[in-house]
Design a protein around this motif. Structure first.
Motif, short mmCIF file in Angstrom:
data_model
loop_
_atom_site.label_atom_id
_atom_site.label_comp_id
_atom_site.label_asym_id
_atom_site.label_seq_id
_atom_site.Cartn_x
_atom_site.Cartn_y
_atom_site.Cartn_z
N VAL A 1 0.85 -1.19 0.00
CA VAL A 1 0.00 0.00 0.00
C VAL A 1 0.89 1.24 0.00
O VAL A 1 1.71 1.43 0.89
N ASP A 2 0.71 2.08 -1.03
CA ASP A 2 1.42 3.36 -1.10
C ASP A 2 0.55 4.42 -0.44
O ASP A 2 -0.62 4.59 -0.81
N ILE A 3 1.12 5.13 0.51
CA ILE A 3 0.36 6.11 1.29
C ILE A 3 0.95 7.50 1.08
O ILE A 3 2.17 7.65 0.97
N HIS B 1 -11.10 5.74 -3.40
CA HIS B 1 -9.89 4.97 -3.69
C HIS B 1 -9.54 4.04 -2.52
O HIS B 1 -8.77 3.09 -2.71
N TYR B 2 -10.08 4.31 -1.33
CA TYR B 2 -9.97 3.32 -0.26
C TYR B 2 -10.68 2.04 -0.67
O TYR B 2 -10.16 0.94 -0.47
N PHE B 3 -11.88 2.20 -1.26
CA PHE B 3 -12.63 1.03 -1.72
C PHE B 3 -11.82 0.25 -2.76
O PHE B 3 -11.75 -0.98 -2.71
N LEU B 4 -11.22 0.99 -3.71
CA LEU B 4 -10.44 0.34 -4.76
C LEU B 4 -9.26 -0.41 -4.17
O LEU B 4 -8.98 -1.57 -4.55
N ALA B 5 -8.55 0.21 -3.23
CA ALA B 5 -7.40 -0.45 -2.60
C ALA B 5 -7.84 -1.69 -1.83
O ALA B 5 -7.18 -2.74 -1.88
N ILE B 6 -8.97 -1.58 -1.12
CA ILE B 6 -9.45 -2.72 -0.34
C ILE B 6 -9.87 -3.87 -1.25
O ILE B 6 -9.61 -5.04 -0.96
N ARG C 1 -0.04 -5.98 7.69
CA ARG C 1 0.46 -4.61 7.85
C ARG C 1 -0.24 -3.65 6.90
O ARG C 1 -0.53 -2.51 7.27
N ASP C 2 -0.52 -4.10 5.66
CA ASP C 2 -1.22 -3.24 4.71
C ASP C 2 -2.63 -2.92 5.20
O ASP C 2 -3.09 -1.77 5.13
N VAL C 3 -3.32 -3.94 5.69
CA VAL C 3 -4.68 -3.71 6.20
C VAL C 3 -4.65 -2.82 7.44
O VAL C 3 -5.53 -1.97 7.63
N LEU C 4 -3.64 -2.99 8.28
CA LEU C 4 -3.51 -2.12 9.44
C LEU C 4 -3.26 -0.68 9.03
O LEU C 4 -3.79 0.26 9.64
N THR C 5 -2.48 -0.48 7.97
CA THR C 5 -2.25 0.87 7.45
C THR C 5 -3.56 1.49 6.96
O THR C 5 -3.84 2.67 7.20
N GLU D 1 -12.19 -4.21 8.65
CA GLU D 1 -12.30 -5.12 9.79
C GLU D 1 -12.57 -6.56 9.33
O GLU D 1 -12.07 -7.52 9.93
N THR D 2 -13.36 -6.70 8.26
CA THR D 2 -13.63 -8.04 7.74
C THR D 2 -12.35 -8.70 7.25
O THR D 2 -12.08 -9.88 7.56
N TYR D 3 -11.55 -7.95 6.51
CA TYR D 3 -10.30 -8.53 6.00
C TYR D 3 -9.29 -8.76 7.12
O TYR D 3 -8.45 -9.66 7.02
N ARG D 4 -9.35 -7.96 8.16
CA ARG D 4 -8.49 -8.22 9.32
C ARG D 4 -8.84 -9.58 9.94
O ARG D 4 -7.95 -10.37 10.29
N ASP D 5 -10.13 -9.86 10.08
CA ASP D 5 -10.55 -11.15 10.62
C ASP D 5 -10.15 -12.30 9.69
O ASP D 5 -9.72 -13.37 10.16
N ILE D 6 -10.30 -12.08 8.37
CA ILE D 6 -9.93 -13.13 7.42
C ILE D 6 -8.44 -13.43 7.50
O ILE D 6 -8.02 -14.60 7.52
N LEU D 7 -7.63 -12.38 7.57
CA LEU D 7 -6.18 -12.58 7.66
C LEU D 7 -5.79 -13.26 8.98
O LEU D 7 -4.84 -14.04 9.02
N GLY D 8 -6.54 -12.93 10.05
CA GLY D 8 -6.27 -13.59 11.31
C GLY D 8 -6.54 -15.08 11.24
O GLY D 8 -5.83 -15.89 11.87
#
Length: 372
Positions: free
Chosen positions: A143-145, A201-206, A237-241, A287-294
């Motif tokens: 993720v480029d910020i 663009h948050y939606f696109l990145a997600i 880390r990307d999802v946390l960002t 949050e959904t993707y955080r749970d999936i990654l967990g």
């Protein structure tokens, strides 16, 4: 003042990264509040200013102009002026714009600090808004910020970015072609349009991260490898960002929608509420993707364990088949003198036939038990 500038320059040199030129937040240690000191990574050689000045009937566009040209534009109350600055490392330029538009010293300090947390601050004549602009790099899967700061005045919007690349091309096209409401609304709607583009663009990145997560998940189920754990760690880390950028935006947009600043028009409040809903959707997806990654870490361990179990099962079955065969071969390999079977003419063929019969019988038995 000269002492403060000298000290700031010294701290800036000490805190600059030797290879990237990045200046860390430690450079501000001990400086007075409101001291302008660029914090971040310098991403371009010189700053660039682009201007859009428009009303419902016309639009004027200027690129790569000087500071004085900006001052000449913001004189007509009937038009809205958008001043976009690429390169907040130019402290002198930011300071000149701030002095002309009457920005508070604390605002100027935040404008040149690219590590700023998303927030909104209300002043008598303007709003200061800080956000994070994001893009998912599909090549490096990172993720480029980039920090984005907005100054919303009565008939002017100032945007400050770190580099040339931004997500505002769709807004520029709408201004050029008079699409939508942006040319018929005030400056606060332009600020909303810019923030809405950032959130979109948050939606696109997600979505791009979600596609990559699905690919990694399928890969883990089919052929788990040690490198997959590292990929999962990077995705976390990307999802946390994304979470750190999106979560404070909810508070920012809520404060704007509920605020009573003089630069906000009642007609645009419905748009801020819609933007707030979009931000909530982004947070839910994150949050959904955080749970999936967990859960993907557990999936990796389960897949690895299942694969190991299959290997051990195969080896155990092979061993179980050859144990009785090895026993028979061991018995007749003792070579005692008084073993009557050693003198049989068909003893060798009989031993092989018995071994074959036992092996086939065990295979049939294992298949009926569904162990094979």
């Amino acid at each position: 003042m000269a002492i403060k500038q000298s000290r700031a320059a010294t701290e800036m040199v000490r805190s600059r990264h030797p290879r990237t030129g990045t200046i860390s937040g430690r450079a501000k240690t001990g400086l007075a509040p409101g001291t302008m000191l660029f914090v971040g990574e310098r991403k371009r050689e010189r700053a660039r200013i682009d201007i859009f000045d428009y009303c419902s009937e016309s639009v004027r566009e200027e690129h790569d102009v000087d500071v004085q040209t900006c001052f000449d534009f913001c004189v007509d109350d009937d038009s809205v002026t958008w001043i976009n600055v690429n390169g907040v490392h130019d402290v002198a330029l930011v300071e000149s714009l701030g002095m002309h538009f009457g920005l508070h010293p604390m605002t100027l300090e935040d404008l040149v600090n690219t590590s700023q947390r998303p927030k909104v601050e209300e002043f008598p004549s303007y709003l200061f808004i800080a956000m994070k602009m994001m893009d998912f790099n599909e090549i490096s899967h990172t993720v480029d910020i980039e920090n984005v700061s907005l100054i919303l005045g009565r008939n002017v919007v100032l945007s400050f970015l770190e580099d040339d690349g931004d997500v505002f091309d769709s807004v520029r096209e709408r201004l050029r072609r008079c699409k939508g409401r942006v040319r018929h609304m005030k400056a606060d709607y332009l600020a909303f349009a810019l923030m809405d583009t950032v959130v979109d663009h948050y939606f696109l990145a997600i979505e791009q991260i979600g596609d990559y997560i699905e690919a990694i998940d399928d890969k883990i189920l089919e052929d788990p490898r040690e490198s997959d754990i590292q990929e999962i760690h990077y995705l976390k880390r990307d999802v946390l960002t994304l979470r750190k950028a999106a979560w404070p935006c909810r508070e920012v947009i809520s404060s704007i929608e509920k605020g009573d600043s003089s630069v906000l028009n009642p007609d645009t409040r419905v748009y801020w509420r819609d933007l707030y809903d979009h931000c909530i959707q982004v947070i839910d997806m994150v949050e959904t993707y955080r749970d999936i990654l967990g859960g993907m870490h557990d999936t990796y361990l389960s897949s690895l364990s299942n694969r190991m179990n299959e290997v051990m099962k195969t080896l155990t079955i092979i061993s179980s088949i050859f144990i009785p065969l090895t026993f028979i071969a061991g018995v007749y390999g003792m070579n005692f003198e008084y073993m009557p079977e050693l003198r049989w003419r068909l003893g060798y063929q009989g031993a092989l036939a018995m071994m074959l019969l036992i092996g086939v019988s065990l295979v049939i038995y294992f298949r009926r038990k569904r162990w094979l």
